[in-house]
Motif scaffolding. Structure first.
Motif, mmCIF file in Angstrom:
data_model
loop_
_atom_site.group_PDB
_atom_site.id
_atom_site.type_symbol
_atom_site.label_atom_id
_atom_site.label_comp_id
_atom_site.label_asym_id
_atom_site.label_seq_id
_atom_site.Cartn_x
_atom_site.Cartn_y
_atom_site.Cartn_z
ATOM 1 N N LEU A 1 0.834 -1.196 0.000
ATOM 2 C CA LEU A 1 0.000 0.000 0.000
ATOM 3 C C LEU A 1 0.875 1.255 0.000
ATOM 4 O O LEU A 1 1.798 1.373 0.804
ATOM 5 N N CYS A 2 0.593 2.172 -0.896
ATOM 6 C CA CYS A 2 1.313 3.448 -0.949
ATOM 7 C C CYS A 2 0.294 4.576 -1.096
ATOM 8 O O CYS A 2 -0.908 4.328 -1.254
ATOM 9 N N GLU A 3 0.753 5.822 -1.064
ATOM 10 C CA GLU A 3 -0.169 6.946 -1.180
ATOM 11 C C GLU A 3 -0.658 7.142 -2.608
ATOM 12 O O GLU A 3 -1.817 7.460 -2.844
ATOM 13 N N ASP A 4 0.240 6.968 -3.574
ATOM 14 C CA ASP A 4 -0.111 7.176 -4.981
ATOM 15 C C ASP A 4 0.752 6.255 -5.836
ATOM 16 O O ASP A 4 1.980 6.363 -5.822
ATOM 17 N N VAL A 5 0.124 5.355 -6.568
ATOM 18 C CA VAL A 5 0.866 4.347 -7.335
ATOM 19 C C VAL A 5 1.728 4.983 -8.416
ATOM 20 O O VAL A 5 2.898 4.610 -8.595
ATOM 21 N N LEU A 6 1.179 5.947 -9.134
ATOM 22 C CA LEU A 6 1.942 6.585 -10.207
ATOM 23 C C LEU A 6 3.173 7.297 -9.651
ATOM 24 O O LEU A 6 4.287 7.134 -10.173
ATOM 25 N N GLU A 7 3.009 8.058 -8.586
ATOM 26 C CA GLU A 7 4.143 8.756 -7.984
ATOM 27 C C GLU A 7 5.174 7.764 -7.462
ATOM 28 O O GLU A 7 6.382 8.002 -7.564
ATOM 29 N N THR A 8 4.716 6.662 -6.919
ATOM 30 C CA THR A 8 5.640 5.634 -6.419
ATOM 31 C C THR A 8 6.434 5.026 -7.563
ATOM 32 O O THR A 8 7.645 4.796 -7.440
ATOM 33 N N LEU A 9 5.767 4.757 -8.692
ATOM 34 C CA LEU A 9 6.457 4.228 -9.863
ATOM 35 C C LEU A 9 7.522 5.214 -10.333
ATOM 36 O O LEU A 9 8.658 4.825 -10.638
ATOM 37 N N GLN A 10 7.172 6.486 -10.377
ATOM 38 C CA GLN A 10 8.119 7.513 -10.822
ATOM 39 C C GLN A 10 9.285 7.658 -9.854
ATOM 40 O O GLN A 10 10.445 7.775 -10.273
ATOM 41 N N GLN A 11 8.994 7.626 -8.560
ATOM 42 C CA GLN A 11 10.054 7.750 -7.550
ATOM 43 C C GLN A 11 10.981 6.535 -7.567
ATOM 44 O O GLN A 11 12.202 6.662 -7.403
ATOM 45 N N LEU A 12 10.402 5.357 -7.802
ATOM 46 C CA LEU A 12 11.216 4.142 -7.906
ATOM 47 C C LEU A 12 12.151 4.241 -9.110
ATOM 48 O O LEU A 12 13.327 3.860 -9.030
ATOM 49 N N ALA A 13 11.639 4.770 -10.216
ATOM 50 C CA ALA A 13 12.448 4.914 -11.431
ATOM 51 C C ALA A 13 13.622 5.859 -11.184
ATOM 52 O O ALA A 13 14.757 5.580 -11.593
ATOM 53 N N THR A 14 13.367 6.967 -10.527
ATOM 54 C CA THR A 14 14.435 7.930 -10.234
ATOM 55 C C THR A 14 15.459 7.328 -9.279
ATOM 56 O O THR A 14 16.671 7.485 -9.469
ATOM 57 N N TYR A 15 14.978 6.621 -8.265
ATOM 58 C CA TYR A 15 15.880 5.973 -7.306
ATOM 59 C C TYR A 15 16.767 4.954 -8.022
ATOM 60 O O TYR A 15 17.985 4.905 -7.807
ATOM 61 N N HIS A 16 16.150 4.162 -8.894
ATOM 62 C CA HIS A 16 16.906 3.144 -9.639
ATOM 63 C C HIS A 16 17.925 3.799 -10.547
ATOM 64 O O HIS A 16 19.084 3.362 -10.625
ATOM 65 N N ARG A 17 17.511 4.874 -11.226
ATOM 66 C CA ARG A 17 18.419 5.582 -12.122
ATOM 67 C C ARG A 17 19.663 6.063 -11.373
ATOM 68 O O ARG A 17 20.775 6.010 -11.888
ATOM 69 N N LYS A 18 19.467 6.526 -10.144
ATOM 70 C CA LYS A 18 20.586 7.054 -9.363
ATOM 71 C C LYS A 18 21.522 5.948 -8.873
ATOM 72 O O LYS A 18 22.698 6.203 -8.589
ATOM 73 N N GLN A 19 21.025 4.721 -8.784
ATOM 74 C CA GLN A 19 21.861 3.608 -8.340
ATOM 75 C C GLN A 19 22.685 3.013 -9.478
ATOM 76 O O GLN A 19 23.635 2.261 -9.243
ATOM 77 N N CYS A 20 22.307 3.339 -10.705
ATOM 78 C CA CYS A 20 22.948 2.736 -11.874
ATOM 79 C C CYS A 20 24.072 3.630 -12.398
ATOM 80 O O CYS A 20 24.067 4.846 -12.224
ATOM 81 N N LYS A 21 25.017 3.010 -13.081
ATOM 82 C CA LYS A 21 26.145 3.757 -13.648
ATOM 83 C C LYS A 21 25.830 4.330 -15.019
ATOM 84 O O LYS A 21 26.600 5.132 -15.560
ATOM 85 N N ALA A 22 24.722 3.931 -15.615
ATOM 86 C CA ALA A 22 24.390 4.349 -16.982
ATOM 87 C C ALA A 22 24.249 5.860 -17.087
ATOM 88 O O ALA A 22 23.697 6.518 -16.204
ATOM 89 N N LYS A 23 24.750 6.412 -18.188
ATOM 90 C CA LYS A 23 24.539 7.805 -18.519
ATOM 91 C C LYS A 23 23.219 7.919 -19.286
ATOM 92 O O LYS A 23 22.895 7.053 -20.102
ATOM 93 N N ILE A 24 22.483 8.995 -19.016
ATOM 94 C CA ILE A 24 21.174 9.176 -19.638
ATOM 95 C C ILE A 24 21.249 10.253 -20.723
ATOM 96 O O ILE A 24 21.653 11.385 -20.468
ATOM 97 N N ILE A 25 20.874 9.876 -21.946
ATOM 98 C CA ILE A 25 20.710 10.829 -23.047
ATOM 99 C C ILE A 25 19.208 10.996 -23.267
ATOM 100 O O ILE A 25 18.526 10.039 -23.619
ATOM 101 N N SER A 26 18.683 12.186 -23.031
ATOM 102 C CA SER A 26 17.254 12.436 -23.245
ATOM 103 C C SER A 26 17.050 13.303 -24.466
ATOM 104 O O SER A 26 17.860 14.185 -24.759
ATOM 105 N N LEU A 27 15.963 13.050 -25.176
ATOM 106 C CA LEU A 27 15.653 13.886 -26.329
ATOM 107 C C LEU A 27 14.164 14.141 -26.413
ATOM 108 O O LEU A 27 13.346 13.321 -25.977
ATOM 109 N N THR A 28 13.833 15.312 -26.936
ATOM 110 C CA THR A 28 12.448 15.677 -27.183
ATOM 111 C C THR A 28 12.416 16.492 -28.472
ATOM 112 O O THR A 28 13.403 16.591 -29.182
#
Length: 424
Positions: free
Chosen positions: A69-96
């Protein structure tokens, strides 16, 4: 559950699922909500189908220790993604950008993967759900992640940047796309530029098209930038040779012949080239990657069927990409050019004006046959053939078949103009 503990659980069960129709054994099910569904109501089904845990945000569904149980599933998914990104050595290239994001992303991935272990956004999963899912696909040995970001209103790119925390950024262009949400082209520029603003504020590096006056002006004071140009020798020079129909270019003394049609794909190739050069991918490998890339999923695909040569560009459309496609088609060496174009969506109050402009252009370019499809094109003032619905076009073509030659099909995704293939 604290994020550290949830991340540890994710590492044990590294498959994320948000759709019970796609549940796999030992995955984590995130019960997202939408306008017409509540994922919490499907959480038990996900567990029954093999999910190890279900992340929910409504207490009424919290009936066993298999629910988190969490407060908001979408926010939890996003926060998990950011946490995981910070634990990884991969460099992120973003484009729009307004046009060419997915093609450019695929080209960058093709080039960078020649030297590095990469992951990239699948398809166009580039929104507030797709970006987190892409980040959560980063593995321990991933060295580079190419993350596409889409937006239809101001503030969305900034939000996605806060999730992905990119190290490098690139904007394909600023065009007349999603005007209903952005309000104007100026709004598009402001919204897309949020990527460059984030990168610059966080000490990252920016890749850019130095031949684009808007990008050049916005990055005038930026020091960590890598640009490409056809004329300005303070940037990396790439020469455009031709696009009849395929883009051919020259890098240093190396000629690259792509499988991409249209001069509008030239800067997409250039972006992949300068990133490859920056990350020390050998030029011969860059050439191999770009020459072997073939567009898919209705994006400028070249097809042959029943004596027709077909350019299928039915994945998406906006005034900028439509104008570029029509002008490129007019310059191609081809017999009996037939144009079938469908409505452009999400244009808001500018829809009437923009559809009229494209109808006028289609008339001006003197194609042998032109068919306009959709409510907006049906309302334009023109003597070209107009059809309010696809079914009306279908009935007409069944009675008066298309003449053999070269056919360009382009329209917004909702028009599903790939159905024309069944009529030739």
């Amino acid at each position: 559950m604290k994020m550290e503990a949830l991340h540890a659980l994710f590492l044990e069960h590294p498959t994320i699922c948000t759709d019970t129709r796609k549940v796999t054994d030992n995955c984590l099910f995130f019960a997202l909500k939408g306008p017409n569904f509540n994922g919490n109501a499907f959480a038990q089904e996900a567990l029954d189908k093999g999910a190890t845990y279900a992340i929910i945000d409504e207490t009424d569904y919290n009936t066993s220790d298999k629910f988190i149980l969490c407060e908001d599933v979408l926010e939890t998914l996003q926060q998990l993604a950011t946490y995981h990104r910070k634990q990884c050595k991969a460099k992120i290239i973003s484009l729009t950008g307004s046009n060419g994001k997915t093609t450019t992303k695929e080209l960058i991935n093709a080039v960078i993967s020649k030297k590095y272990k990469t992951i990239a956004t699948k398809g166009n999963l580039n929104n507030h759900i797709g970006v987190p899912l892409t980040l959560l696909s980063i593995q321990e040995d991933t060295e580079m992640a190419i993350v596409e970001m889409g937006a239809n209103h101001i503030g969305e790119i900034e939000m996605l940047c806060n999730i992905a925390q990119p190290d490098f950024g690139y904007i394909t262009n600023f065009g007349k796309a999603h005007l209903e949400g952005f309000g104007s082209v100026e709004g598009v520029i402001q919204g897309k530029s949020e990527l460059y603003n984030f990168i610059r504020s966080n000490g990252g590096h920016i890749f850019f098209n130095a031949d684009d006056p808007i990008q050049k002006e916005k990055l005038n004071s930026c020091t960590k930038k890598i640009g490409f140009s056809t004329t300005d020798h303070q940037f990396y020079n790439i020469e455009f040779l031709k696009a009849n129909p395929f883009v051919t270019l020259k890098v240093e003394e190396t000629t690259i012949t792509t499988q991409l049609i249209g001069k509008y794909n030239f800067p997409n190739c250039c972006a992949a080239i300068i990133m490859g050069k920056y990350f020390n991918v050998p030029l011969e490998e860059i050439k191999s990657a770009i020459e072997s890339y073939q567009p898919q999923n209705n994006r400028s695909q070249i097809l042959e069927k029943n004596g027709f040569k077909i350019i299928l560009d039915a994945y998406n459309a906006n005034p900028t990409s439509m104008k570029a496609a029509l002008e490129n088609f007019s310059l191609m060496d081809a017999e009996h050019k037939t144009l079938i174009i469908g409505d452009m969506f999400e244009l808001g109050t500018t829809a009437t004006e923009e559809h009229q402009a494209i109808a006028d252009l289609a008339k001006e370019l003197n194609f042998q046959d032109v068919y306009l499809v959709g409510k907006n094109f049906f309302g334009t003032q023109t003597d070209l053939l107009q059809f309010e619905t696809f079914d009306a076009l279908k009935a007409h073509l069944e009675d008066q078949p298309l003449k053999k030659g070269t056919l360009l099909i382009k329209g917004s995704r909702g028009m599903a103009l790939e159905r024309v293939l069944d009529l030739v």
